[in-house]
Design an enzyme around this catalytic site. Structure first.
Site, mmCIF file in Angstrom:
data_model
loop_
_atom_site.group_PDB
_atom_site.id
_atom_site.type_symbol
_atom_site.label_atom_id
_atom_site.label_comp_id
_atom_site.label_asym_id
_atom_site.label_seq_id
_atom_site.Cartn_x
_atom_site.Cartn_y
_atom_site.Cartn_z
ATOM 1 N N LEU A 35 0.829 -1.215 0.000
ATOM 2 C CA LEU A 35 0.000 0.000 0.000
ATOM 3 C C LEU A 35 0.860 1.260 0.000
ATOM 4 O O LEU A 35 0.353 2.363 -0.221
ATOM 5 C CB LEU A 35 -0.890 0.028 1.256
ATOM 6 C CG LEU A 35 -1.854 -1.138 1.467
ATOM 7 C CD1 LEU A 35 -2.455 -1.076 2.881
ATOM 8 C CD2 LEU A 35 -2.963 -1.113 0.431
ATOM 9 N N GLY A 36 2.136 1.138 0.267
ATOM 10 C CA GLY A 36 3.000 2.317 0.434
ATOM 11 C C GLY A 36 3.198 3.081 -0.862
ATOM 12 O O GLY A 36 3.249 2.496 -1.943
ATOM 13 N N ASN B 261 -8.209 3.724 -9.168
ATOM 14 C CA ASN B 261 -9.221 4.014 -10.202
ATOM 15 C C ASN B 261 -8.717 5.095 -11.164
ATOM 16 O O ASN B 261 -9.227 5.228 -12.265
ATOM 17 C CB ASN B 261 -10.520 4.444 -9.543
ATOM 18 C CG ASN B 261 -10.411 5.783 -8.841
ATOM 19 O OD1 ASN B 261 -10.560 6.831 -9.454
ATOM 20 N ND2 ASN B 261 -10.122 5.773 -7.546
ATOM 21 N N TYR C 252 -0.167 10.750 -11.476
ATOM 22 C CA TYR C 252 -0.363 9.704 -10.464
ATOM 23 C C TYR C 252 -0.935 8.444 -11.121
ATOM 24 O O TYR C 252 -0.451 7.328 -10.875
ATOM 25 C CB TYR C 252 -1.304 10.240 -9.379
ATOM 26 C CG TYR C 252 -1.867 9.211 -8.445
ATOM 27 C CD1 TYR C 252 -1.049 8.542 -7.527
ATOM 28 C CD2 TYR C 252 -3.231 8.908 -8.450
ATOM 29 C CE1 TYR C 252 -1.577 7.598 -6.657
ATOM 30 C CE2 TYR C 252 -3.769 7.978 -7.583
ATOM 31 C CZ TYR C 252 -2.943 7.321 -6.693
ATOM 32 O OH TYR C 252 -3.456 6.382 -5.835
ATOM 33 N N ARG D 1 -18.944 12.993 -6.369
ATOM 34 C CA ARG D 1 -18.205 11.921 -7.064
ATOM 35 C C ARG D 1 -18.139 10.648 -6.227
ATOM 36 O O ARG D 1 -18.138 9.537 -6.761
ATOM 37 C CB ARG D 1 -16.792 12.422 -7.421
ATOM 38 C CG ARG D 1 -15.979 11.395 -8.202
ATOM 39 C CD ARG D 1 -14.643 11.961 -8.706
ATOM 40 N NE ARG D 1 -13.884 10.941 -9.385
ATOM 41 C CZ ARG D 1 -12.977 10.146 -8.797
ATOM 42 N NH1 ARG D 1 -12.701 10.311 -7.503
ATOM 43 N NH2 ARG D 1 -12.344 9.229 -9.491
HETATM 44 N N1 LIG Z 1 -7.096 6.452 -0.152
HETATM 45 C C1 LIG Z 1 -7.664 6.299 -1.346
HETATM 46 O O1 LIG Z 1 -8.806 6.710 -1.584
HETATM 47 C C2 LIG Z 1 -6.899 5.588 -2.439
HETATM 48 C C3 LIG Z 1 -7.482 5.521 -3.707
HETATM 49 C C4 LIG Z 1 -6.812 4.848 -4.721
HETATM 50 C C5 LIG Z 1 -5.588 4.255 -4.460
HETATM 51 N N2 LIG Z 1 -5.030 4.353 -3.223
HETATM 52 C C6 LIG Z 1 -3.708 3.738 -3.010
HETATM 53 O O2 LIG Z 1 -3.753 2.974 -1.817
HETATM 54 C C7 LIG Z 1 -2.517 3.076 -1.119
HETATM 55 C C8 LIG Z 1 -2.754 3.560 0.303
HETATM 56 O O3 LIG Z 1 -3.397 4.815 0.235
HETATM 57 P P1 LIG Z 1 -3.629 5.690 1.557
HETATM 58 O O4 LIG Z 1 -4.801 6.549 1.313
HETATM 59 O O5 LIG Z 1 -3.581 4.818 2.765
HETATM 60 O O6 LIG Z 1 -2.344 6.617 1.477
HETATM 61 P P2 LIG Z 1 -1.526 7.266 2.700
HETATM 62 O O7 LIG Z 1 -0.733 8.391 2.167
HETATM 63 O O8 LIG Z 1 -2.427 7.498 3.872
HETATM 64 O O9 LIG Z 1 -0.548 6.050 3.068
HETATM 65 C C9 LIG Z 1 0.591 5.743 2.272
HETATM 66 C C10 LIG Z 1 1.720 5.377 3.220
HETATM 67 O O10 LIG Z 1 2.865 5.093 2.426
HETATM 68 C C11 LIG Z 1 3.997 5.586 3.108
HETATM 69 N N3 LIG Z 1 5.064 5.869 2.151
HETATM 70 C C12 LIG Z 1 5.065 6.773 1.138
HETATM 71 N N4 LIG Z 1 6.250 6.771 0.511
HETATM 72 C C13 LIG Z 1 7.008 5.828 1.135
HETATM 73 C C14 LIG Z 1 8.332 5.345 0.951
HETATM 74 N N5 LIG Z 1 9.135 5.849 0.003
HETATM 75 N N6 LIG Z 1 8.777 4.379 1.765
HETATM 76 C C15 LIG Z 1 7.992 3.862 2.721
HETATM 77 N N7 LIG Z 1 6.725 4.269 2.965
HETATM 78 C C16 LIG Z 1 6.250 5.241 2.173
HETATM 79 C C17 LIG Z 1 3.520 6.864 3.806
HETATM 80 O O11 LIG Z 1 4.347 7.210 4.905
HETATM 81 C C18 LIG Z 1 2.101 6.514 4.182
HETATM 82 O O12 LIG Z 1 2.013 6.049 5.525
HETATM 83 C C19 LIG Z 1 -1.641 4.014 -1.943
HETATM 84 O O13 LIG Z 1 -0.790 3.239 -2.763
HETATM 85 C C20 LIG Z 1 -2.631 4.787 -2.793
HETATM 86 O O14 LIG Z 1 -2.063 5.234 -3.997
HETATM 87 C C21 LIG Z 1 -5.657 4.999 -2.216
#
Ligand SMILES: NC(=O)c1ccc[n+]([C@@H]2O[C@H](COP(=O)([O-])OP(=O)(O)OC[C@H]3O[C@@H](n4cnc5c(N)ncnc54)[C@H](O)[C@@H]3O)[C@@H](O)[C@H]2O)c1
Length: 279
Positions: free
Chosen positions: A71-72, A112, A136, A174
């Site tokens: 997820l990071g 998405n 992104y 949305r």
């Molecule tokens: N939240 C949403 O609605 C959503 C929608 C589509 C996709 N996503 C994807 O789901 C995943 C989680 O999303 P989220 O909302 O929890 O995001 P978030 O930003 O809350 O969590 C992402 C985590 O990744 C860590 N991170 C970022 N860069 C890093 C690195 N270089 N090394 C180690 N850790 C790192 C951050 O510290 C953070 O805790 C992401 O990949 C995001 O792109 C989320």
């Protein structure tokens, strides 16, 4: 496939925190990685401060795991070099560590926004060509391509979850199409981690059962190939919140992009840098 040792990257984030809490009671061991420090909250939790850009540290943190939930990364629009580092190179390090240490299943958080330029009237399915709505989305398309490469070439089992809008509750028009509730997020992640080993590669939209959704659910009848199937039927529907959302009746026109404001030029323009990335 049961939950043994599960590594969760980005465990300090929004989705990671919800999944961590839910899987704590189900996994034998939860190895929680983030670049920000975390604290273990249960006997079966192990926390590691790891930057995804540090390939050796990622490999050492993944060793011995049964599955990885990756997820990071950067979850929104940013300059392309930053996205390439965190979302593409970081994902490469996770997949390469999984290959080298023999982890059979990796679940990748896609978005998405890899298809956000399709019009709202188009019922988008995972096999449609990507149409990213920004930089992104481009980085997540590359994440999916890396997953496919590692599945085809090295035999890893990789499942890409195109996450919708992960929110406690839908709060803008949305979201009536794109909402992913916390319990459905956990449901999709659990289903992806435990899918049969015969699932070599799959890409699915992780979205709640919203009446107005743009995307096909992974259990819908016309979703017949192994590559867009996942055995999870979402439970929540944003429609139940519509009366509380200003502008809920002004649905996106059929020709407007699914990405909404994210698909507008003004959303990306501030992230284009002069020189290498744009002028
Ligand atoms: N939240 C949403 O609605 C959503 C929608 C589509 C996709 N996503 C994807 O789901 C995943 C989680 O999303 P989220 O909302 O929890 O995001 P978030 O930003 O809350 O969590 C992402 C985590 O990744 C860590 N991170 C970022 N860069 C890093 C690195 N270089 N090394 C180690 N850790 C790192 C951050 O510290 C953070 O805790 C992401 O990949 C995001 O792109 C989320």
């Amino acid at each position: 496939m049961g939950l043994g040792t599960v590594v969760v990257t980005g465990a300090a984030g929004k989705v990671g925190s919800a999944v961590r809490e839910a899987l704590r009671g189900e996994a034998g061991r939860l190895v929680l990685l983030d670049r920000v420090p975390l604290r273990a909250e249960a006997a079966n939790e192990v926390v590691r401060t790891v930057d995804l850009l540090d390939a050796a540290a990622v490999e050492s943190a993944l060793a011995g795991a049964d599955t990885v939930l990756h997820l990071g990364g950067i979850p929104d629009e940013a300059p392309l070099d930053e996205l390439l580092d965190a979302n593409v190179l970081g994902t490469h390090h996770v997949l390469e560590a999984a290959r080298r240490t023999g982890i059979p299943r990796v679940v990748l958080a896609s978005s998405n926004r890899v298809t956000g330029c399709y019009p709202a009237a188009h019922r988008t399915a995972p096999r449609d060509p990507v149409r990213p709505d920004g930089l992104y989305g481009v980085s997540k398309a590359a994440l999916e391509a890396l997953g496919r490469l590692y599945a085809d070439k090295f035999g890893l089992s990789v499942i890409c979850l195109r996450i919708g809008s992960f929110e406690e509750e839908p709060s803008e028009p949305r979201h009536l199409a794109t909402w992913l509730s916390p319990r459905d997020a956990v449901g999709f992640c659990r289903a992806a981690l435990t899918a049969p080993p015969s699932t070599r590669f799959a890409t699915v939209y992780a979205v709640s059962a919203n009446t107005r959704r743009f995307w096909r659910l992974p259990t819908e009848a016309d979703s017949s190939t192994a590559e867009d199937f996942l055995a999870y039927t979402p439970l929540d529907d944003a429609e139940g919140y519509a009366s509380r959302i200003d502008g809920a009746d002004e649905a996106a026109g059929p020709g407007e992009p699914q990405g909404g404001r994210f698909a507008l030029p003004g959303f990306t323009l501030p992230h284009l840098r002069s020189g290498a990335n744009g002028r």
